[in-house]
Write a protein that holds these residues in place. Structure first.
Motif, PDB file in Angstrom:
ATOM      1  N   ALA A  66      -8.466 -36.209  32.395  1.00 56.06           N
ATOM      2  CA  ALA A  66      -9.166 -35.672  31.972  1.00 56.06           C
ATOM      3  C   ALA A  66      -9.292 -34.101  33.651  1.00 56.06           C
ATOM      4  CB  ALA A  66     -10.472 -35.474  32.259  1.00 56.06           C
ATOM      5  N   HIS A  67      -8.141 -34.581  34.089  1.00 56.44           N
ATOM      6  CA  HIS A  67      -7.777 -33.646  35.022  1.00 56.44           C
ATOM      7  C   HIS A  67      -6.053 -34.246  34.819  1.00 56.44           C
ATOM      8  CE1 HIS A  67      -8.415 -31.225  38.607  1.00 56.44           C
ATOM      9  NE2 HIS A  67      -6.803 -31.880  39.208  1.00 56.44           N
ATOM     10  N   LEU A  68      -4.945 -33.819  34.864  1.00 56.02           N
ATOM     11  CA  LEU A  68      -3.393 -33.867  34.381  1.00 56.02           C
ATOM     12  C   LEU A  68      -3.115 -32.154  33.928  1.00 56.02           C
ATOM     13  CD1 LEU A  68      -1.642 -35.672  31.991  1.00 56.02           C
ATOM     14  CD2 LEU A  68      -0.483 -34.472  32.420  1.00 56.02           C
ATOM     15  N   HIS A  69      -2.268 -32.228  36.075  1.00 55.17           N
ATOM     16  CA  HIS A  69      -1.551 -30.236  35.353  1.00 55.17           C
ATOM     17  C   HIS A  69      -0.254 -30.517  34.650  1.00 55.17           C
ATOM     18  CE1 HIS A  69      -3.960 -29.243  38.626  1.00 55.17           C
ATOM     19  NE2 HIS A  69      -3.903 -30.661  39.490  1.00 55.17           N
ATOM     20  N   PHE A  70      -0.658 -30.292  33.325  1.00 54.26           N
ATOM     21  CA  PHE A  70       0.553 -30.662  32.070  1.00 54.26           C
ATOM     22  C   PHE A  70       1.888 -29.639  32.374  1.00 54.26           C
ATOM     23  CE2 PHE A  70       1.799 -30.201  27.726  1.00 54.26           C
ATOM     24  CZ  PHE A  70       2.254 -31.396  27.259  1.00 54.26           C
ATOM     25  N   THR A  71       1.764 -28.692  33.125  1.00 55.83           N
ATOM     26  CA  THR A  71       2.829 -27.874  33.433  1.00 55.83           C
ATOM     27  C   THR A  71       3.719 -28.495  34.690  1.00 55.83           C
ATOM     28  OG1 THR A  71       1.384 -25.946  32.090  1.00 55.83           O
ATOM     29  CG2 THR A  71       2.947 -24.899  33.170  1.00 55.83           C
ATOM     30  N   ALA A  72       2.889 -28.734  35.555  1.00 57.13           N
ATOM     31  CA  ALA A  72       3.462 -29.205  36.576  1.00 57.13           C
ATOM     32  C   ALA A  72       4.157 -30.527  36.482  1.00 57.13           C
ATOM     33  CB  ALA A  72       2.443 -28.531  37.729  1.00 57.13           C
ATOM     34  N   ALA A  73       3.044 -30.749  35.642  1.00 54.94           N
ATOM     35  CA  ALA A  73       3.843 -32.663  35.507  1.00 54.94           C
ATOM     36  C   ALA A  73       5.200 -32.746  34.272  1.00 54.94           C
ATOM     37  CB  ALA A  73       2.465 -33.186  34.991  1.00 54.94           C
ATOM     38  N   SER A  74       4.946 -31.462  33.546  1.00 58.17           N
ATOM     39  CA  SER A  74       6.716 -31.257  33.100  1.00 58.17           C
ATOM     40  C   SER A  74       6.960 -30.921  33.880  1.00 58.17           C
ATOM     41  CB  SER A  74       5.599 -30.833  31.835  1.00 58.17           C
ATOM     42  OG  SER A  74       4.908 -30.964  30.826  1.00 58.17           O
ATOM     43  N   MET A  75       7.306 -30.293  34.357  1.00 61.12           N
ATOM     44  CA  MET A  75       8.572 -29.503  35.378  1.00 61.12           C
ATOM     45  C   MET A  75       9.065 -30.690  36.558  1.00 61.12           C
ATOM     46  SD  MET A  75       9.592 -27.235  34.218  1.00 61.12           S
ATOM     47  CE  MET A  75      10.978 -26.921  34.687  1.00 61.12           C
ATOM     48  N   ALA A  76       8.208 -31.778  37.558  1.00 55.64           N
ATOM     49  CA  ALA A  76       8.078 -32.746  37.607  1.00 55.64           C
ATOM     50  C   ALA A  76       8.895 -33.895  37.581  1.00 55.64           C
ATOM     51  CB  ALA A  76       6.604 -33.540  38.592  1.00 55.64           C
ATOM     52  N   ALA A  77       8.419 -34.228  36.117  1.00 53.70           N
ATOM     53  CA  ALA A  77       9.128 -35.320  35.722  1.00 53.70           C
ATOM     54  C   ALA A  77      10.733 -35.058  34.873  1.00 53.70           C
ATOM     55  CB  ALA A  77       8.450 -35.889  34.400  1.00 53.70           C
ATOM     56  N   PHE A  78      10.446 -33.405  34.234  1.00 51.98           N
ATOM     57  CA  PHE A  78      12.425 -33.279  33.463  1.00 51.98           C
ATOM     58  C   PHE A  78      12.614 -32.093  33.630  1.00 51.98           C
ATOM     59  CE2 PHE A  78       8.893 -35.655  30.663  1.00 51.98           C
ATOM     60  CZ  PHE A  78       9.958 -36.890  30.513  1.00 51.98           C
ATOM     61  N   THR A 200      13.378 -23.641  28.729  1.00 52.66           N
ATOM     62  CA  THR A 200      12.760 -25.025  29.914  1.00 52.66           C
ATOM     63  C   THR A 200      11.762 -25.410  30.415  1.00 52.66           C
ATOM     64  OG1 THR A 200      15.045 -23.616  31.155  1.00 52.66           O
ATOM     65  CG2 THR A 200      13.391 -25.709  32.387  1.00 52.66           C
ATOM     66  N   LEU A 201      10.760 -24.723  30.037  1.00 51.88           N
ATOM     67  CA  LEU A 201       9.117 -25.249  30.069  1.00 51.88           C
ATOM     68  C   LEU A 201       8.853 -26.065  29.253  1.00 51.88           C
ATOM     69  CD1 LEU A 201       6.336 -25.757  32.015  1.00 51.88           C
ATOM     70  CD2 LEU A 201       5.980 -23.377  31.234  1.00 51.88           C
ATOM     71  N   ARG A 202       9.455 -25.212  27.475  1.00 51.68           N
ATOM     72  CA  ARG A 202       8.704 -25.375  26.478  1.00 51.68           C
ATOM     73  C   ARG A 202       9.601 -26.854  26.031  1.00 51.68           C
ATOM     74  NH1 ARG A 202      10.291 -26.609  21.629  1.00 51.68           N
ATOM     75  NH2 ARG A 202       9.311 -25.552  19.300  1.00 51.68           N
ATOM     76  N   ASP A 203      10.837 -26.996  26.379  1.00 49.47           N
ATOM     77  CA  ASP A 203      11.292 -28.953  26.477  1.00 49.47           C
ATOM     78  C   ASP A 203      11.079 -29.837  27.226  1.00 49.47           C
ATOM     79  OD1 ASP A 203      13.692 -27.093  24.545  1.00 49.47           O
ATOM     80  OD2 ASP A 203      15.084 -27.109  25.839  1.00 49.47           O
ATOM     81  N   ALA A 204      10.384 -28.881  28.871  1.00 47.67           N
ATOM     82  CA  ALA A 204       9.925 -29.750  29.452  1.00 47.67           C
ATOM     83  C   ALA A 204       8.587 -30.877  29.472  1.00 47.67           C
ATOM     84  CB  ALA A 204       9.522 -29.254  30.701  1.00 47.67           C
ATOM     85  N   MET A 205       7.943 -29.849  28.241  1.00 44.37           N
ATOM     86  CA  MET A 205       6.491 -29.477  27.891  1.00 44.37           C
ATOM     87  C   MET A 205       6.180 -30.987  26.725  1.00 44.37           C
ATOM     88  SD  MET A 205       4.373 -26.163  27.366  1.00 44.37           S
ATOM     89  CE  MET A 205       3.409 -25.881  29.473  1.00 44.37           C
ATOM     90  N   LEU A 206       7.591 -30.269  25.870  1.00 46.30           N
ATOM     91  CA  LEU A 206       7.903 -31.679  24.987  1.00 46.30           C
ATOM     92  C   LEU A 206       7.677 -32.861  25.460  1.00 46.30           C
ATOM     93  CD1 LEU A 206       9.407 -28.630  22.136  1.00 46.30           C
ATOM     94  CD2 LEU A 206       6.284 -29.509  21.555  1.00 46.30           C
TER      95      LEU A 206
END
Length: 556
Positions: A66-78, A200-206
């Motif tokens: 219930a509190h996950l910065h999906f966009t930032a976490a996606s870029m941080a990881a990938f 880049t963001l799309r691929d990281a999100m997926l």
């Protein structure tokens, strides 16, 4: 004729998160839970039903972070260069990693993950790295960044730059910039960063979505996308990122249920004018106007920063804390404390009047008390406004929250990871009260437990263990800690109660007939609290989202 199940899981320990307790089987059809319990499941099992033998493993509702910065976490990881403790255990290693890193297509080197608790404070170590290449490295908390001279030059930051509202510009003893920017000051550099390419963001999100499903996560709240995205974490949470989520939903690529909070002002001086303008721009209707199913993707409300964090001295506390003996302050506009308190109340009234939910970041007890006071006086309990992180000086605050339907979302894994530093900053007595989960439950507050990724791991099993043990990196926790909760109560806070926060408790969070078939199957039974660490050894065997497998272990 009774409807036949498309899939049934038998020989299981089904934790329904309902008053019915535990069952031994569950069946799904058409994206919904069809039956629970072996007797009822047998009645809907037909020749075309896929049968899965859980072999005694636990089956729980799909996890809702219930509190996950999906966009930032996606870029941080990938998307970014990693400089976390595993990749760079000291500042010299951080410099070495950045020296080797290839700049992106925009010419910048972007990194993330350093932690001053582990490697010491940023004090100019990166200023002279890669003199001709702009370099920025975000820390693990999302509230600090360190930049080299070229990045500062491109952002137009010179020695004369002043501390912005709610932010700190790092300087040495001679007044020279060290490249450290904290909280609201991060926006000074984030706004100079070239936009992240959409592909880049799309691929990281997926890629991140796949990782979350593999962990049993089927829902999340993205707490802060919109015009003020540059003022939060790495600055990737833009309006474009919000719109990209809509594109993924329409393309059928988004499979994780996502609730979004808009962000109209960051940690650098929130004001009612910016929120009023944001609400008037029509962004809240972005997904509805495009015909997106709100059960999959919806905008629920607005993220509001009341204060910063203790580690940078920007949390607003009733009593002084830290080496500087500061109290911090609200990070909203106003020349005096009274003006800032009134401005925060004005912001919350605007959000409530718009029929939206407010998620209020408050890490200091004074900030928490002030936000609760405004919500209790001026807002509709039906909105389910909630405090994010929270600090509580008085038990009366918890009781008041319960009376007025104010929720609470917090992060036990952050308490575990940063606990030793927080104990130093706050003192033992205040730290012992931090995250009073048992007291919140006793008061009747609906609270959620979340990762706050990329600040902490998205592995919800670690969050459950942290809530039960209440230890830190160096301590295992006190056995008779009065604020401990049980493992199943922690699970409820990541399923049923998180769904309540989302206004989706009639859709998800429980495994009962008619609810969404979002579930997670483990390789072993749910452990007793005395052996809660066994949860970390349980593999995620299967994840269903809306009855569709989105993760299956190869063995299955």
């Amino acid at each position: 004729m009774a409807q036949s199940a498309s899939l049934a899981i038998v020989n299981a320990e089904v934790l329904a998160m309902d008053r019915s307790g535990t069952a031994d089987a569950v069946a799904v059809a058409d994206g919904r839970v069809l039956a629970v319990g072996s007797h009822d499941v047998a009645g809907v099992t037909g020749p075309r039903t896929t049968l899965i033998d859980a072999r005694g493993g636990a089956v729980v509702p799909g996890i809702n972070d219930a509190h996950l910065h999906f966009t930032a976490a996606s870029m941080a990881a990938f998307g970014y260069v990693s400089v976390d403790a595993a990749a760079a255990p000291d500042w010299r290693a951080v410099e070495a990693v950045l020296d080797r890193a290839e700049p992106g297509a925009d010419g910048w080197v972007r990194a993330r993950g350093w932690d001053d608790v582990l490697i010491g404070p940023a004090a100019g170590q990166l200023l002279d790295v890669r003199p001709s290449v702009p370099v920025v490295a975000f820390d693990a908390t999302g509230h600090q960044l360190a930049a080299n001279r070229e990045a500062l030059r491109r952002a137009g930051l010179e020695t004369t730059v002043a501390n912005p509202a709610g932010g700190v510009v790092g300087r040495d003893q001679h007044g020279e910039l060290t490249g450290l920017l904290q909280d609201g000051a991060m926006e000074l550099l984030n706004r100079a960063l070239p936009p992240i390419p959409r592909a880049t963001l799309r691929d990281a999100m997926l890629s991140m979505q796949g990782r979350l499903h593999a962990q049993g996560i089927t829902s999340l709240t993205e707490p802060g996308l919109g015009p003020a995205g540059a003022g939060l974490l790495d600055g990737s949470g833009s309006t474009d990122a919000l719109q990209l989520l809509g594109d993924l939903a329409l393309a059928g690529a988004l499979t994780i249920r996502t609730t979004v909070l808009m962000l109209f002002a960051g940690t650098g001086g929130a004001d009612a004018g910016a929120v009023r303008a944001g609400l008037a721009c029509g962004l809240a209707g972005e997904y509805v106007d495009r015909g997106i199913d709100p059960a999959l993707l919806r905008i629920a409300g607005v993220k509001v920063f009341a204060d910063g964090i203790p580690r940078s001295g920007t949390a607003w506390m009733a009593e002084p804390y830290g080496d500087q003996c500061t109290r911090g302050s609200l990070v909203v506009v106003g020349r005096t404390e009274d003006e800032r308190v009134e401005e925060l109340a004005s912001i919350l009234r605007l959000i409530d009047a718009a029929g939206l939910q407010a998620g209020i970041h408050a890490t200091g007890d004074a900030a928490t008390e002030t936000a609760v006071d405004a919500l209790a006086k001026w807002t509709d309990p039906g909105r389910r406004h909630y405090i994010i992180h929270g600090a509580f000086d008085r038990p009366e605050t918890l009781a008041r929250m319960a009376r007025h339907g104010i929720g609470y979302s917090t992060n036990p894994l952050i308490r575990h990871g940063a606990g030793d530093a927080m104990r130093h900053l706050l003192g033992e007595e205040r730290f012992s009260r931090h995250q009073p989960l048992h007291s919140a439950a006793e008061a009747g507050i609906r609270f959620s437990l979340a990762s706050d990724a990329p600040v902490a791991s998205t592995d919800w099993r670690e969050t459950v263990v942290a809530a039960v043990r209440r230890g830190t990196r160096t301590t295992s926790g006190v056995p008779d800690d009065p604020e401990r909760i049980g493992g199943r109560r922690a699970l409820a806070a990541m399923t049923a109660d998180a769904a309540w926060q989302d206004h989706a408790d009639d859709l998800k969070g429980r495994l009962i007939p008619g609810m969404a078939a979002d579930l997670c199957m483990l390789s072993r039974p749910w452990p007793q609290d005395a052996a809660i660490e066994e949860l970390l050894e349980a593999e995620i065997v299967l994840t269903l989202a809306g009855g569709r497998p989105v993760h299956e272990r190869a063995l299955l």
